[in-house]
Design an enzyme around this catalytic site. Structure first.
Site, mmCIF file in Angstrom:
data_model
loop_
_atom_site.group_PDB
_atom_site.id
_atom_site.type_symbol
_atom_site.label_atom_id
_atom_site.label_comp_id
_atom_site.label_asym_id
_atom_site.label_seq_id
_atom_site.Cartn_x
_atom_site.Cartn_y
_atom_site.Cartn_z
ATOM 1 N NE ARG A 58 -56.797 75.574 81.357
ATOM 2 C CZ ARG A 58 -56.126 74.716 82.142
ATOM 3 N NH1 ARG A 58 -54.810 74.642 82.092
ATOM 4 N NH2 ARG A 58 -56.780 73.935 82.977
ATOM 5 C CE LYS B 254 -55.338 95.140 66.177
ATOM 6 N NZ LYS B 254 -54.260 95.625 67.029
ATOM 7 C CE1 TYR C 55 -53.228 98.652 70.386
ATOM 8 C CE2 TYR C 55 -52.972 97.372 72.390
ATOM 9 C CZ TYR C 55 -53.772 97.865 71.373
ATOM 10 O OH TYR C 55 -55.111 97.571 71.362
ATOM 11 C CG ASP D 183 -46.519 94.587 68.961
ATOM 12 O OD1 ASP D 183 -46.836 94.120 67.849
ATOM 13 O OD2 ASP D 183 -47.352 94.997 69.792
HETATM 14 C C1 LIG Z 1 -54.009 95.692 68.467
HETATM 15 C C2 LIG Z 1 -52.610 95.684 68.939
HETATM 16 C C3 LIG Z 1 -52.235 95.007 70.117
HETATM 17 C C4 LIG Z 1 -53.238 94.317 71.011
HETATM 18 O O1 LIG Z 1 -53.817 93.234 70.380
HETATM 19 P P1 LIG Z 1 -55.289 92.678 70.722
HETATM 20 O O2 LIG Z 1 -55.403 91.491 69.822
HETATM 21 O O3 LIG Z 1 -56.265 93.779 70.402
HETATM 22 O O4 LIG Z 1 -55.311 92.347 72.167
HETATM 23 C C5 LIG Z 1 -50.897 95.003 70.463
HETATM 24 N N1 LIG Z 1 -49.971 95.640 69.714
HETATM 25 C C6 LIG Z 1 -50.293 96.322 68.598
HETATM 26 C C7 LIG Z 1 -49.227 97.027 67.829
HETATM 27 C C8 LIG Z 1 -51.623 96.368 68.171
HETATM 28 O O5 LIG Z 1 -51.941 97.051 67.071
#
Ligand SMILES: *Cc1c(COP(=O)(O)O)cnc(C)c1O
Length: 392
Positions: A52, A202, A104, A177
């Site tokens: 961890r 993504k 988001y 982000d």
């Molecule tokens: C999908 C997404 C998240 C969250 O990510 P997860 O891996 O699904 O928890 C945060 N910010 C953006 C812009 C996203 O597209």
């Protein structure tokens, strides 16, 4: 760590964090061991004690992400949302945050329904460049933005926001982000941000088979604090997911460039179509912040995400999304396969209509995540679906 003889993106993507083991394996094996042998009490024989806290595959991924974001430090988490949670958990009790409005959904939910339990109050605005100076309070500690935003692809000048925030108070952390662009198209730290976060689910992993999050920073005390929370909270990715994400990241530059080049052609096609009301795409010179795109994005690439308003309302949007043959109707984005969705009833369905429409999310808005299939096939798919969606 070995120093690489290059700082070019493609070379870093392949070689950063790519260590060999005792056998000289070109790809490091997946290390499943949860614990590591010590030679005497509190004397681990290598760099690891308990997985961890750290393990070889996560360390490799973190090094690779840091290199691609032009950062000294990287951290990986079990999801993008866990990454957000750790960043927000690092805020002092009763501090104030300022966030871009169409953030988001999960981030909005964390600000308003989780972080507020330790007294964090958040102000939202759809125009950070304009509103930031008036929104700063003595206890403001964080500014959070996404550029481009989801799903209307509004672009923010990170340098302007970071300079304004730091001028107001050097203790304010600016977090970007960067999920929608990936480190290939933009490196927010080089534009003045303090932390860059990603849902690696993504583009970074890019194959729609891992949920994982990462962050990167050049601020050492901040990194130490976040690393402490990574271990204390324990929302860490598995060795296998770390390994898969590291493998995916090695082709990031090829995938993202191909997706962005195809998206550019599709956006132009949509813009020229009389079946379309409006197209949001940062690569179009008609985009309201195209000047920012030119200085903030590599080669002024617009990324792989497009949204557009189809003529004929919600009915036409539903017909379009059930008529495409290559674009799969599904949430998420950033994978090798093309996806399509209707934000008003899918990803953004939980937002009240008035609020949703104020940020441009109308019932006829369709969002595309352009994959890396053949561009002529993708264009033909969009063309035939537009035609069928228009014919009642
Ligand atoms: C999908 C997404 C998240 C969250 O990510 P997860 O891996 O699904 O928890 C945060 N910010 C953006 C812009 C996203 O597209």
């Amino acid at each position: 760590m070995t120093v690489l003889p290059s700082d070019k993106f493609a070379t870093l993507a392949i070689h950063a964090g790519a260590h060999t083991d005792v056998h000289g394996s070109v790809i490091e094996p997946i290390s499943l061991s949860t614990t590591f042998k010590q030679s005497a009490p509190a004397q681990p024989i290598g760099a690891y004690e308990y997985s961890r806290s750290q393990n070889p595959n996560r360390a490799n991924l973190e090094a690779a992400v840091a290199a691609l974001e032009r950062a000294q430090f990287g951290l990986a988490f079990s999801s993008g949302s866990a990454t957000t949670a750790v960043v927000l958990q690092s805020l002092p009790t009763d501090s104030h945050a300022i966030s871009i409005g169409d953030v988001y959904g999960g981030t909005h939910r964390y600000f308003t329904q989780v972080a507020h339990a330790h007294g964090v109050q958040t102000s939202f605005t759809n125009d950070l460049e304009r509103d930031l100076p008036q929104l700063v309070r003595p206890n403001t500690r964080l500014v959070w933005l996404e550029s481009p935003t989801n799903p209307t692809l509004k672009v923010t000048d990170i340098r302007r926001v970071a300079d304004a925030a730091h001028a107001a108070n050097p203790d304010i952390l600016v977090v970007v982000d960067n999920t929608f662009l990936s480190p290939y198209i933009s490196n927010p730290l080089t534009h003045g941000a303090d932390i860059v976060v990603h849902s690696a689910t993504k583009y970074i992993n890019g194959h729609s088979d891992v949920v994982l999050g990462v962050l990167a920073t050049n601020n050492e005390p901040l990194y130490e604090r976040l690393r402490f929370l990574q271990n204390a909270i324990g929302a860490v990715p598995s060795p296998f997911d770390s390994w898969l994400t590291h493998r995916g990241l090695k082709t990031l530059h090829l995938r993202v460039r191909a997706a962005a080049q195809s998206a550019q052609r599709i956006a132009k096609f949509l813009e020229a179509s009389d079946r379309v009301e409006h197209v949001n795409y940062p690569g179009l010179s008609s985009h309201p912040a195209y000047a920012v795109v030119q200085k903030q994005h590599r080669d002024a690439l617009g990324g792989g995400m497009i949204s557009f308003r189809i003529k004929g309302g919600a009915g036409a949007a539903a017909r379009f999304t059930s008529t495409t043959r290559l674009f799969t109707l599904a949430e998420s984005l950033g994978g090798i396969e093309s996806l399509v969705e209707v934000p008003a009833v899918m990803t953004h369905g939980g937002i009240p209509r008035e609020q949703r429409e104020a940020s441009g999310v109308f019932d006829n808005l369709i969002r595309l995540s352009v994959g890396i299939e053949d561009i002529d096939d993708l264009l033909e798919d969009v063309r035939q679906a537009l035609e069928k969606a228009g014919a009642q």
